[in-house]
Design an enzyme around this catalytic site. Structure first.
Site, PDB file in Angstrom:
ATOM      1  N   GLU A  87       2.162  62.279  32.645  1.00  0.00           N
ATOM      2  CA  GLU A  87       3.198  61.478  33.303  1.00  0.00           C
ATOM      3  C   GLU A  87       3.762  62.140  34.564  1.00  0.00           C
ATOM      4  O   GLU A  87       4.975  62.362  34.675  1.00  0.00           O
ATOM      5  CB  GLU A  87       4.319  61.138  32.327  1.00  0.00           C
ATOM      6  CG  GLU A  87       3.848  60.232  31.199  1.00  0.00           C
ATOM      7  CD  GLU A  87       4.985  59.571  30.438  1.00  0.00           C
ATOM      8  OE1 GLU A  87       6.128  60.088  30.495  1.00  0.00           O
ATOM      9  OE2 GLU A  87       4.735  58.540  29.788  1.00  0.00           O
ATOM     10  N   GLU A 120      -0.644  56.375  26.092  1.00  0.00           N
ATOM     11  CA  GLU A 120       0.612  56.311  25.331  1.00  0.00           C
ATOM     12  C   GLU A 120       1.128  54.879  25.320  1.00  0.00           C
ATOM     13  O   GLU A 120       1.133  54.196  26.341  1.00  0.00           O
ATOM     14  CB  GLU A 120       1.699  57.206  25.940  1.00  0.00           C
ATOM     15  CG  GLU A 120       1.505  58.692  25.778  1.00  0.00           C
ATOM     16  CD  GLU A 120       2.727  59.467  26.278  1.00  0.00           C
ATOM     17  OE1 GLU A 120       3.848  58.918  26.264  1.00  0.00           O
ATOM     18  OE2 GLU A 120       2.544  60.613  26.708  1.00  0.00           O
TER      19      GLU A 120
END
Length: 354
Positions: A54, A154
């Protein structure tokens, strides 16, 4: 899979990722991955390397430029393992990504606010289903354009605690329904995915520590304080007192600086920026010693017993979640992947980000 956390997972106590500002920081990460590649080269138990989890680059171009530098450094040592490359802004944006690196899979993350306590409840309406699909398609645009595999690294809702919500069972059925709808979308477009996460203390894991475990009983009062003060960003619960303290500041900022809501990360509005910088970073850090004090004076045996709360045999399986995943664990190939099409207006919409 091995990964390196960046931005809001690590770096420093502020919301600023200085990794992008200093070549020395980047050199260290390149060196680290060279060592990891040397250690795991040829290891069949490792699926691949996820160099950054991320990442968030406010200028966007520095992330693909860093991937261009990192990939050949790893390949000199380990030519075989797959690189799993997250998009920018929590694995959701692909600005300045204009080419595909060899033996690499590009990864998105696909959370929905409808799976979180402060979001809209998912009731499987046509509009809600369409919104889920549109958000996924927008995040997958780079991979679709370049005809690469799509990896969703995710996703997943958080789940209600019956000690907090009297209608927890009903809420969780909505969350399981949301999860199943997302998995149906992934089936439709024949993508690969991995749920977040395997094990936790009862937030969203496939398995979680028991509410009656030694660990949960010890930290429960502190968890209740964190919930009341909204110190945790993930799975934040509504809190009247916290919101009454925060909202006037947010309103004042928006009045004085109307462009505050458009600052990077752009999926956030002003409230999320203030929560992250003031409440969940500065304010939360003030309680770290209090949390640590819970373990003062514990013997080695007592600490071992606390840790044993995470042993699989002591954990609880979240069957609704695991059932949904079993039902979508295999997908029969249908040849060509379904076409992903969005209008320019849909592409410009902000994501529903938890």
């Amino acid at each position: 899979m091995l990964t390196f956390p960046l931005y809001w997972h690590s770096d420093n106590p502020s919301a600023h990722a200085s990794f992008w500002d200093y070549k020395d920081h980047q050199d260290r990460v390149v060196w680290l991955w060279e060592q990891i590649a040397a250690r795991y080269k040829g290891n069949p138990w490792i699926a691949g390397y996820n160099p950054m989890n991320e990442p968030c680059d406010p200028e966007h171009w520095r992330l693909p430029a860093f991937y261009d530098r990192l990939e050949p450094a790893i390949r000199k040592i380990d030519p075989d393992h797959v690189l799993w490359l997250d998009g920018n802004t929590f694995a959701m944006e692909w600005k300045y990504f204009d080419h595909v690196l060899p033996n690499s899979v590009y990864a998105l993350h696909d959370y929905s606010m409808m799976g979180f306590p402060t979001g809209e409840r998912f009731k499987a309406t046509a509009d809600q289903k369409s919104k889920l699909e549109r958000q996924f398609i927008r995040k997958a645009e780079f991979m679709t354009t370049h005809k690469t595999p799509i990896w969703n690294g995710e996703f997943g809702p958080v789940y209600s605690d019956p000690r907090i919500d009297s209608n927890a069972e009903e809420i969780n059925q909505d969350r399981f329904s949301l999860l199943s709808e997302q998995l149906s979308i992934y089936d439709k477009y024949q993508i690969h995915w991995s749920i977040w996460l395997y094990k936790d203390i009862g937030v969203q894991g496939m398995v979680h520590t028991s509410p009656d475990s030694k660990w949960n009983k010890l930290i429960q009062p502190f968890l209740e304080k964190k919930r009341y003060l909204q110190l945790d960003a993930w799975g934040k619960y509504p809190s009247k007192d916290a919101e009454e303290a925060l909202n006037p500041l947010v309103e004042w900022i928006d009045k004085q600086a109307p462009n505050a809501k458009d600052q990077y990360p752009t999926p956030w509005a002003t409230e999320r920026h203030v929560l992250r910088s003031v409440i969940q970073t500065f304010f939360a850090r003030c309680f770290s010693d209090e949390f640590a004090e819970q373990f003062r004076g514990k013997t080695k045996e007592e600490l071992d017993a606390l840790a044993h709360s995470f042993h699989f045999d002591e954990c609880v399986q979240r069957e609704g979640l695991n059932k949904a995943m079993r039902e979508h664990a295999t997908v029969e190939s249908k040849g060509e992947r379904a076409q992903m099409v969005l209008t320019d207006e849909e592409k410009a919409q902000k994501d529903d980000l938890p």
